[in-house]
Design a protein around this motif. Structure first.
Motif, mmCIF file in Angstrom:
data_model
loop_
_atom_site.group_PDB
_atom_site.id
_atom_site.type_symbol
_atom_site.label_atom_id
_atom_site.label_comp_id
_atom_site.label_asym_id
_atom_site.label_seq_id
_atom_site.Cartn_x
_atom_site.Cartn_y
_atom_site.Cartn_z
ATOM 1 N N MET A 82 0.845 -1.199 0.000
ATOM 2 C CA MET A 82 0.000 0.000 0.000
ATOM 3 C C MET A 82 0.879 1.248 0.000
ATOM 4 N N ARG A 83 0.486 2.228 -0.789
ATOM 5 C CA ARG A 83 1.206 3.494 -0.850
ATOM 6 C C ARG A 83 0.515 4.517 0.036
ATOM 7 N N LEU A 84 1.306 5.343 0.704
ATOM 8 C CA LEU A 84 0.780 6.491 1.440
ATOM 9 C C LEU A 84 1.490 7.720 0.898
ATOM 10 N N VAL A 85 0.717 8.623 0.308
ATOM 11 C CA VAL A 85 1.254 9.865 -0.245
ATOM 12 C C VAL A 85 0.835 10.997 0.680
ATOM 13 N N ILE A 86 1.799 11.746 1.186
ATOM 14 C CA ILE A 86 1.529 12.823 2.144
ATOM 15 C C ILE A 86 1.785 14.167 1.480
ATOM 16 N N ARG A 87 0.786 15.042 1.537
ATOM 17 C CA ARG A 87 0.910 16.390 1.006
ATOM 18 C C ARG A 87 0.687 17.408 2.132
ATOM 19 N N ASP A 88 1.122 18.639 1.908
ATOM 20 C CA ASP A 88 1.103 19.645 2.971
ATOM 21 C C ASP A 88 -0.306 19.982 3.448
ATOM 22 N N ASN A 89 -1.260 20.058 2.520
ATOM 23 C CA ASN A 89 -2.604 20.488 2.891
ATOM 24 C C ASN A 89 -3.630 19.821 1.990
ATOM 25 N N ALA A 134 -9.328 -2.558 5.409
ATOM 26 C CA ALA A 134 -9.342 -3.662 4.445
ATOM 27 C C ALA A 134 -8.415 -3.392 3.264
ATOM 28 N N ILE A 135 -8.097 -2.126 2.997
ATOM 29 C CA ILE A 135 -7.247 -1.831 1.838
ATOM 30 C C ILE A 135 -5.829 -2.350 2.027
ATOM 31 N N GLN A 136 -5.473 -2.724 3.261
ATOM 32 C CA GLN A 136 -4.154 -3.331 3.472
ATOM 33 C C GLN A 136 -3.988 -4.606 2.652
ATOM 34 N N THR A 137 -5.102 -5.255 2.340
ATOM 35 C CA THR A 137 -5.050 -6.519 1.608
ATOM 36 C C THR A 137 -5.097 -6.327 0.098
ATOM 37 N N HIS A 138 -5.243 -5.077 -0.352
ATOM 38 C CA HIS A 138 -5.386 -4.825 -1.784
ATOM 39 C C HIS A 138 -4.014 -4.684 -2.446
ATOM 40 N N PRO A 139 -3.806 -5.312 -3.610
ATOM 41 C CA PRO A 139 -2.490 -5.238 -4.260
ATOM 42 C C PRO A 139 -2.154 -3.875 -4.842
ATOM 43 N N LYS A 140 -3.154 -3.044 -5.122
ATOM 44 C CA LYS A 140 -2.908 -1.717 -5.679
ATOM 45 C C LYS A 140 -3.785 -0.700 -4.974
ATOM 46 N N VAL A 182 -3.753 3.084 -2.730
ATOM 47 C CA VAL A 182 -3.021 4.289 -2.364
ATOM 48 C C VAL A 182 -3.911 5.163 -1.487
ATOM 49 N N CYS A 183 -3.348 5.643 -0.386
ATOM 50 C CA CYS A 183 -4.008 6.638 0.457
ATOM 51 C C CYS A 183 -3.273 7.956 0.254
ATOM 52 N N VAL A 184 -4.019 9.019 0.052
ATOM 53 C CA VAL A 184 -3.427 10.346 -0.106
ATOM 54 C C VAL A 184 -3.959 11.211 1.021
ATOM 55 N N CYS A 185 -3.064 11.737 1.836
ATOM 56 C CA CYS A 185 -3.490 12.473 3.025
ATOM 57 C C CYS A 185 -2.730 13.787 3.147
ATOM 58 N N ASP A 186 -3.232 14.666 4.010
ATOM 59 C CA ASP A 186 -2.514 15.894 4.317
ATOM 60 C C ASP A 186 -1.766 15.732 5.637
ATOM 61 N N GLU A 187 -0.929 16.711 5.965
ATOM 62 C CA GLU A 187 -0.131 16.629 7.190
ATOM 63 C C GLU A 187 -1.008 16.510 8.432
ATOM 64 N N ALA A 231 9.636 -1.406 -2.442
ATOM 65 C CA ALA A 231 8.494 -2.093 -1.836
ATOM 66 C C ALA A 231 7.906 -1.239 -0.745
ATOM 67 N N ALA A 232 6.581 -1.009 -0.819
ATOM 68 C CA ALA A 232 5.908 -0.219 0.220
ATOM 69 C C ALA A 232 4.724 -0.997 0.731
#
Length: 301
Positions: free
Chosen positions: A1-8, A228-234, A236-241, A300-301
């Motif tokens: 799983m990918r975690l993308v962090i943006r400022d806002n 449940a998304i931990q079990t998904h092969p593709k 991505v979570c996109v979050c702010d700070e 690997a993430a």
């Protein structure tokens, strides 16, 4: 799983809208091979929808060959009710882009047979070839769609009784009167979302911080259905700070380091849209990372 962090949250919306644009454009949909997109309602996606409209208006994105399936709808509200999710979607996205009306699929909360409506919805998704990308938002309790705490992780589209807390929270949209808030909704299930070939989740604000921590750092748990998304092969979570406030510092640093590797060592030009390597030509020189461990290191993430 990918975690993308943006400022806002604004940067989150821009990132997600551009990601959806690139996924659709790279797919190159046609009438015979449409891009099937799952969509949420609520406050989470509003900014992303606004950015998608801008991309369409600039001529960078077309929905002409996109088929959409929405996550949920209230039971008992007329389609043109100001708070129906039909109205929400048309006001925030559909009427501003070139999507054909026949390509829009939203559950009918006034169907004569609600159970059959849910069964038919699952069949429509399968007939369309399955959902390519399911966009989602979450509530502070980690629910996705109306799959509130305790929902089965194997659940499918169904009639769902809303929790009292949800009814109370939604009263602000119904003149503050909880008696006006629908008590039932139709919703896709957790398994319906997880069956999509890709899942992308928007998580913004400090009030979602605990839910994000449960999703990223703890195990899969039906009391936090987004986990449940931990079990998904593709996925991505996109979050702010602000949404990272409950994460461990080392967790935040880890996911930020992955992006640093992508940009400084591997290079965006060598990466596929979903983070995989498409062309091994590692960057060299002053802008590279100090420690290079060879092709594929740290991916690997």
């Amino acid at each position: 799983m990918r975690l993308v962090i943006r400022d806002n949250s604004n940067e989150v919306n821009i990132w997600m809208a551009n990601y959806i644009k690139e996924r659709i454009n790279q797919f190159a949909p046609t009438a015979d091979r449409p891009f099937v997109l799952g969509l949420p309602t609520g406050s989470s996606p509003v900014g992303t929808y606004r950015e998608l409209v801008k991309l369409h208006q600039r001529g960078q994105l077309s929905f002409a060959n996109v088929i959409t399936f929405n996550m949920d709808e209230y039971v008992g509200l007329l389609r043109d009710h100001p708070q129906s999710y039909h109205t929400f979607m048309w006001n925030n996205l559909f009427k501003h882009v070139d999507i054909p009306s026949q390509n829009v699929n939203i559950l009918d909360g006034n169907a004569a047979d609600l159970d059959q409506e849910c069964i038919d919805y699952e069949k429509k998704i399968k007939a369309a070839g399955g959902i390519e990308l399911f966009l989602g938002g979450i509530g502070p309790d980690g629910h996705i769609a109306f799959n509130e705490p305790g929902s089965s992780l194997e659940s499918r589209t169904r009639v769902k009784t809303l929790a009292y807390e949800t009814i109370l929270a939604n009263a602000r949209f119904f003149d503050g009167d909880i008696h006006k808030v629908p008590k039932l909704a139709l919703t896709v299930g957790v398994a319906t979302v997880m069956e999509a070939r890709e899942v992308a989740i928007i998580i913004t604000g400090a009030h979602k911080a605990i839910a994000l921590a449960k999703c990223i750092e703890e195990g899969v748990n039906h009391m936090w259905t987004v986990s449940a998304i931990q079990t998904h092969p593709k996925a991505v979570c996109v979050c702010d700070e602000d949404a990272t406030l409950e994460l461990h510092v080392k967790t935040v640093r880890y996911f930020k380091s992955i992006e640093k590797v992508h940009h400084a060592l591997i290079g965006e030009e060598n990466l596929g849209l979903q983070g995989g390597v498409k062309n091994i030509k590692l960057k060299r020189g002053n802008d590279a990372l100090d420690d290079e461990e060879g092709p594929g290191a740290g991916l690997a993430a």
